[in-house]
Write a protein that holds these residues in place. Structure first.
Motif, PDB file in Angstrom:
ATOM      1  N   GLN A 665       0.832  -1.196   0.000  1.00  7.94           N
ATOM      2  CA  GLN A 665       0.000   0.000   0.000  1.00  7.94           C
ATOM      3  C   GLN A 665       0.873   1.254   0.000  1.00  7.94           C
ATOM      4  O   GLN A 665       0.588   2.230  -0.705  1.00  7.94           O
ATOM      5  N   ALA A 666       1.944   1.226   0.800  1.00  8.50           N
ATOM      6  CA  ALA A 666       2.840   2.382   0.870  1.00  8.50           C
ATOM      7  C   ALA A 666       3.510   2.636  -0.476  1.00  8.50           C
ATOM      8  O   ALA A 666       3.606   3.784  -0.934  1.00  8.50           O
ATOM      9  N   HIS A 667       3.966   1.575  -1.143  1.00  2.21           N
ATOM     10  CA  HIS A 667       4.601   1.748  -2.450  1.00  2.21           C
ATOM     11  C   HIS A 667       3.584   2.175  -3.502  1.00  2.21           C
ATOM     12  O   HIS A 667       3.922   2.908  -4.439  1.00  2.21           O
ATOM     13  N   SER A 668       2.342   1.733  -3.362  1.00  2.00           N
ATOM     14  CA  SER A 668       1.281   2.184  -4.271  1.00  2.00           C
ATOM     15  C   SER A 668       1.071   3.686  -4.132  1.00  2.00           C
ATOM     16  O   SER A 668       0.994   4.412  -5.125  1.00  2.00           O
ATOM     17  N   ASP A 669       1.005   4.168  -2.873  1.00  2.00           N
ATOM     18  CA  ASP A 669       0.827   5.608  -2.636  1.00  2.00           C
ATOM     19  C   ASP A 669       2.032   6.394  -3.143  1.00  2.00           C
ATOM     20  O   ASP A 669       1.884   7.462  -3.753  1.00  2.00           O
ATOM     21  N   ARG A 670       3.250   5.849  -2.882  1.00  2.00           N
ATOM     22  CA  ARG A 670       4.463   6.543  -3.334  1.00  2.00           C
ATOM     23  C   ARG A 670       4.544   6.588  -4.860  1.00  2.00           C
ATOM     24  O   ARG A 670       5.050   7.553  -5.434  1.00  2.00           O
ATOM     25  N   PHE A 671       4.064   5.520  -5.518  1.00  2.00           N
ATOM     26  CA  PHE A 671       4.074   5.474  -6.981  1.00  2.00           C
ATOM     27  C   PHE A 671       3.191   6.589  -7.541  1.00  2.00           C
ATOM     28  O   PHE A 671       3.581   7.315  -8.473  1.00  2.00           O
ATOM     29  N   ASN A 702      11.634  -4.488  -9.118  1.00  2.00           N
ATOM     30  CA  ASN A 702      11.644  -4.750  -7.681  1.00  2.00           C
ATOM     31  C   ASN A 702      10.552  -5.730  -7.268  1.00  2.00           C
ATOM     32  O   ASN A 702      10.199  -5.815  -6.092  1.00  2.00           O
ATOM     33  N   GLY A 703      10.018  -6.471  -8.252  1.00  2.00           N
ATOM     34  CA  GLY A 703       9.148  -7.592  -7.920  1.00  2.00           C
ATOM     35  C   GLY A 703       7.662  -7.354  -8.026  1.00  2.00           C
ATOM     36  O   GLY A 703       6.876  -8.298  -7.826  1.00  2.00           O
ATOM     37  N   TYR A 704       7.229  -6.135  -8.326  1.00  2.00           N
ATOM     38  CA  TYR A 704       5.796  -5.895  -8.466  1.00  2.00           C
ATOM     39  C   TYR A 704       5.328  -6.340  -9.856  1.00  2.00           C
ATOM     40  O   TYR A 704       6.066  -6.254 -10.835  1.00  2.00           O
ATOM     41  N   SER A 705       4.085  -6.800  -9.923  1.00  2.00           N
ATOM     42  CA  SER A 705       3.563  -7.381 -11.158  1.00  2.00           C
ATOM     43  C   SER A 705       3.225  -6.303 -12.185  1.00  2.00           C
ATOM     44  O   SER A 705       3.046  -5.123 -11.843  1.00  2.00           O
ATOM     45  N   LEU A 706       3.108  -6.748 -13.426  1.00  2.00           N
ATOM     46  CA  LEU A 706       2.690  -5.844 -14.498  1.00  2.00           C
ATOM     47  C   LEU A 706       1.278  -5.320 -14.226  1.00  2.00           C
ATOM     48  O   LEU A 706       0.970  -4.163 -14.511  1.00  2.00           O
ATOM     49  N   GLN A 707       0.438  -6.161 -13.627  1.00  2.00           N
ATOM     50  CA  GLN A 707      -0.928  -5.737 -13.299  1.00  2.00           C
ATOM     51  C   GLN A 707      -0.907  -4.596 -12.271  1.00  2.00           C
ATOM     52  O   GLN A 707      -1.670  -3.629 -12.379  1.00  2.00           O
ATOM     53  N   PHE A 708      -0.026  -4.706 -11.263  1.00  2.00           N
ATOM     54  CA  PHE A 708       0.108  -3.648 -10.260  1.00  2.00           C
ATOM     55  C   PHE A 708       0.496  -2.328 -10.926  1.00  2.00           C
ATOM     56  O   PHE A 708      -0.099  -1.276 -10.662  1.00  2.00           O
ATOM     57  N   VAL A 709       1.494  -2.391 -11.817  1.00  2.00           N
ATOM     58  CA  VAL A 709       1.977  -1.183 -12.485  1.00  2.00           C
ATOM     59  C   VAL A 709       0.889  -0.588 -13.376  1.00  2.00           C
ATOM     60  O   VAL A 709       0.628   0.623 -13.344  1.00  2.00           O
ATOM     61  N   GLU A 710       0.232  -1.442 -14.174  1.00  2.00           N
ATOM     62  CA  GLU A 710      -0.796  -0.949 -15.088  1.00  2.00           C
ATOM     63  C   GLU A 710      -1.964  -0.327 -14.332  1.00  2.00           C
ATOM     64  O   GLU A 710      -2.525   0.688 -14.753  1.00  2.00           O
ATOM     65  N   THR A 711      -2.331  -0.933 -13.195  1.00  2.00           N
ATOM     66  CA  THR A 711      -3.423  -0.379 -12.387  1.00  2.00           C
ATOM     67  C   THR A 711      -3.088   1.017 -11.902  1.00  2.00           C
ATOM     68  O   THR A 711      -3.923   1.938 -11.957  1.00  2.00           O
TER      69      THR A 711
END
Length: 828
Positions: A665-671, A702-711
């Motif tokens: 969640q923290a990396h999502s917010d930072r992104f 750093n291990g996050y999925s393509l789906q995470f990035v695209e979202t």
């Protein structure tokens, strides 16, 4: 093929007969091994070839069916145009230097970091090229399709498109999409199989994308241990609480997770005098919700992974002790570990303490009586303030120090790896529950709102705020000239600026100059100075067998330290601005101003004079038409302003930030924050696209999925319904997009200010809970719904009166699991 299979079966049968202990279980294991390593990869490859043949066959049938309809020349050209294959993209070629066998592991690690960064830089450029081609092809396809339908609707002669022909074209486009999808899935499956079975090419394994470990010593760690460390200090091995409690039921584990939340809620209900019956009812409702949502059985494969990584962590600890290694997260707050030799690291730390003038030895060893006497002395000073009516009786008891609850702070060091070929030490002193903790917290709560109000016109909130003010200077005030120079000042001793008495006197002068009366709330300026005296002069900590006292500054982990440094710099900067008649703005330890005077040497002489006057402030300045401030590269191109994102260190560009709590969640917010920063700070559309791809690669490597990035990216562009901006090259559209995000940031600053107001008035309640799995967002929603239901008319806990922040925590990060435990050292 049949003959080969028969030959292999004969060889297997012959080997079976030679083995006396060959059992059915052994045969099953061999069958599973053959299926996984031999047959499954071949089957995946065969299925793709069959699918491609079918696509080619179906496409050929559609082509013949289209020609059977006897299309005219225009209709044939339309079919060719809409079915044109994508242009091929060159494969990425990266030169990999050959390493001499005599190179030590430090040199190898250094070269691998260079390879890693160069490889990602090349990938960034290639991806940008691919996206540009994709956008061009997509736009050309849409334009041609639009022209086709316009001609059809307007009944242009010989340019109609019968339904039979358009249906065939749509079928062929579907086949092309399915073909590319199957190829993509095949590549993902092949990579996944290779990764799972560790069947990756050794060279690719050596230069793998993840680069969250800086090695500064020789070691005997195995590749699997290095892989785990490469995930960085933020990484959370799955289900560590559960795998550590395999003998307990799910209900017991959930009860253990809920205990912290229950304790915090009880404290809140007690503080706000919620009656016992109501508090018990609310607790039961929240407990039932927590249990029902998080009582989820762990999938067996995830449980095995969690257990495996638990054992791996234990083996790493054992290796560190055996080889005398030390592991620390880096001081730049990136998700990166530093691995070094313990003896060398501690030698550097000891040298730092010996050369530093910021600390003095308080006691040669731990003496409980001396520490108790110190606390008694602090309480006596508080008693004097009470006797003199400087503080009230309630205030006195609020700040009174209980020696039995005080923990002696300790010092540890983090490595600064920002400079090439040099590792320096950054001291960190813990502060929670220290003797000065309560006084420091109170003083910061008192001073910070007042300081923020005074400093707001000259303080940048962040990079987007800095860019907005720079735009005001350039485009509205029209003050940027072709000869304008940018000046930056970096303070190197920000948290230890001056001796304690000078710091206290400076704060006193600041309050006298800015207060309309002699009081800030209920305290006079002199009382505040007296409390600061207690806080600054009684900050002690231990390191090894010695107890030290701070001669300058205070622990960086105390919020008051930054507040005091901010006040001191404001007073220092005010003197400079008066003498030079210029405006200075700053954020923490960095100062920025512009210089329009043609006499540049005058400014250089003045700044050098400040350094030569034996000033306690140590700084480095840069004066040029091109400078770097915060994380922004700024250019004055003959009177035109150009800005873009600047990445400071080699490791920093593709590293995630170090975060505490729920890392995803923290990396999502930072992104999201990084994307907003990118669009605000990039004056050029090309620079924005470059930073966008850099951020995407950072998450992927750093291990996050393509789906995470695209979202995340889709959410960013979709916020203002600007999905076309992702690949657009239209500068006018980009300017509108930037303005929207600047307006958004202005709104966010207002919301943040309101949140600070809640906090300043004691109306902000922060509650955290531990969560390993389950619908976290759903629990948060139901929690707030229950809170609103029970407290919608409460005089202090209603939604209008109090803001409740619910924060998820994960307690078993790699930094927690591999950090060395420090003794509590309660003073008793």
């Amino acid at each position: 093929m049949k003959e080969k299979i028969q030959d292999y079966e004969q060889q297997l049968n012959a080997k079976k007969q030679t083995l006396n202990d060959f059992t059915s279980n052994a045969e099953e294991m061999i069958q599973s091994y053959v299926q996984a390593y031999g047959i499954k990869p071949l089957k995946i490859k065969r299925d793709l070839k069959v699918a491609l043949l079918n696509y080619h066959y179906d496409s050929e049938l559609l082509k013949r069916q289209y020609l059977h309809e006897q299309p005219n020349e225009y209709q044939i050209q339309i079919a060719k145009t809409t079915s044109r294959p994508l242009p091929s993209l060159d494969s990425i070629q990266v030169s990999i230097p050959k390493l001499d066998d005599n190179n030590d592991q430090r040199s190898i690690d250094k070269y691998e970091k260079i390879i890693h960064r160069n490889k990602l830089d090349v990938m960034t450029i290639k991806i940008l090229e691919a996206e540009t081609k994709f956008y061009q092809c997509s736009k050309r396809f849409d334009d041609e399709l639009s022209t086709m339908w316009r001609n059809h609707r307007e009944l242009v002669k010989n340019k109609g498109m019968p339904t039979q022909l358009t249906d065939i074209i749509n079928q062929r486009l579907t086949i092309m999409s399915d073909r590319w999808r199957d190829i993509y899935i095949y590549r993902i499956q092949c990579f996944s199989l290779a990764s799972y079975y560790n069947d990756i090419d050794p060279m690719l394994e050596r230069i793998g994308f993840s680069s969250s470990l800086l090695i500064d010593t020789s070691h005997r760690l195995i590749p699997e241990q290095l892989k785990l460390l490469n995930r960085g200090p933020t990484y959370v091995p799955p289900y560590q609480l559960s795998v550590s409690s395999l003998n307990q039921s799910i209900d017991d584990i959930i009860k253990k997770q809920y205990a912290s939340l229950k304790h915090q809620l009880n404290n809140v209900f007690s503080q706000y005098h919620v009656n016992i019956a109501l508090s018990m009812e609310i607790q039961q409702k929240i407990n039932d919700t927590f249990t029902s949502l998080f009582s989820i059985p762990i999938p067996s494969n995830i449980q095995q992974r969690g257990l495996h990584e638990k054992h791996l962590v234990q083996s790493i600890r054992f290796a560190f002790n055996k080889e005398n290694l030390i592991l620390r997260r880096t001081a730049d707050n990136k998700n990166a570990f530093y691995l070094g030799n313990r003896k060398e690291f501690e030698t550097k730390a000891n040298d730092y303490l010996m050369k530093s003038h910021d600390y003095i030895v308080f006691s040669s060893k731990y003496k409980c009586n001396e520490l108790k006497e110190m606390i008694e002395s602090m309480n006596e000073l508080l008693m004097r303030l009470k006797t003199n009516k400087s503080i009230s009786d309630n205030f006195y008891h609020r700040l009174l120090i209980d020696a039995s609850k005080v923990k002696l702070p300790y010092l540890y060091f983090l490595p600064d790896v920002s400079k090439n070929n040099e590792i320096s030490m950054v001291p960190i002193i813990t502060s929670a529950y220290s003797a000065t903790w309560k006084i420091g917290k109170y003083l910061n709560d008192l001073l910070r709102p007042f300081v923020n109000k005074i400093l707001q016109p000259t303080t940048f909130r962040d990079e987007p705020d800095f860019i907005q003010r720079l735009h005001q200077y350039v485009h509205i005030d029209k003050r940027l000239r072709s000869t304008t120079l940018f000046c930056t000042v970096q303070i190197s001793n920000y948290y230890a600026l001056d001796l304690h008495q000078h710091m206290i006197d400076t704060v006193g002068c600041f309050l006298q100059d800015n207060l309309s009366s002699n009081k800030l709330e209920q305290l006079t300026t002199q009382t505040i100075k007296n409390l600061l005296h207690i806080y600054l002069y009684y900050n002690i900590f231990y390191y090894k067998n010695l107890i030290y006292k701070a001669a300058k500054g205070s622990p960086t982990t105390m919020a008051l330290s930054e507040t005091l440094s901010t006040i001191y710099l404001f007073v220092w900067e005010s003197r400079i601005t008066k003498e030079l008649r210029l405006e200075m703005n700053y954020l923490e330890d960095q100062i920025f101003f512009t210089w329009n005077n043609s006499n540049e040497k005058e400014l250089c002489r003045f700044l050098q004079t400040l350094q030569d006057k034996d000033s306690p402030i140590q700084f480095q300045q840069r004066i040029a038409s091109t400078v770097r401030f915060l994380n922004v590269h700024i250019d004055n191109l003959k009177g035109e302003l150009s800005t873009r994102i600047y990445h400071q260190s080699m490791m920093g560009k593709y590293s995630l930030p170090y975060v505490v709590g729920h890392s995803k969640q923290a990396h999502s917010d930072r992104f999201q924050s990084a994307l907003i920063r990118a669009v605000c700070c990039s004056s050029s559309l090309d620079d924005f696209h470059l930073e966008l791809v850099t951020l995407e690669l950072t998450c992927l490597t750093n291990g996050y999925s393509l789906q995470f990035v695209e979202t995340q990216v889709e959410h960013f562009f979709g916020y203002f319904h600007a999905h076309e901006m992702r690949y657009s090259k239209d500068p006018t559209m980009y300017d509108r997009f930037r303005k929207n995000w600047f307006s958004y940031m202005t709104m966010q600053y207002q919301l943040t200010a309101k949140l600070h107001q809640f906090n300043d008035k004691g109306q902000l309640i922060q509650i955290n809970y531990h969560c390993e799995q389950g619908p976290r967002c759903e629990f948060n929603e139901q929690f707030h719904r229950l809170w609103s239901h029970y407290f919608h008319q409460h005089p202090t806990l209603s939604k209008e009166k109090t803001k409740v922040l619910l924060i998820t925590k994960q307690q078993y990060s790699l930094n927690t699991l591999l950090a060395e435990e420090k003794p509590a050292n309660l003073i008793q």
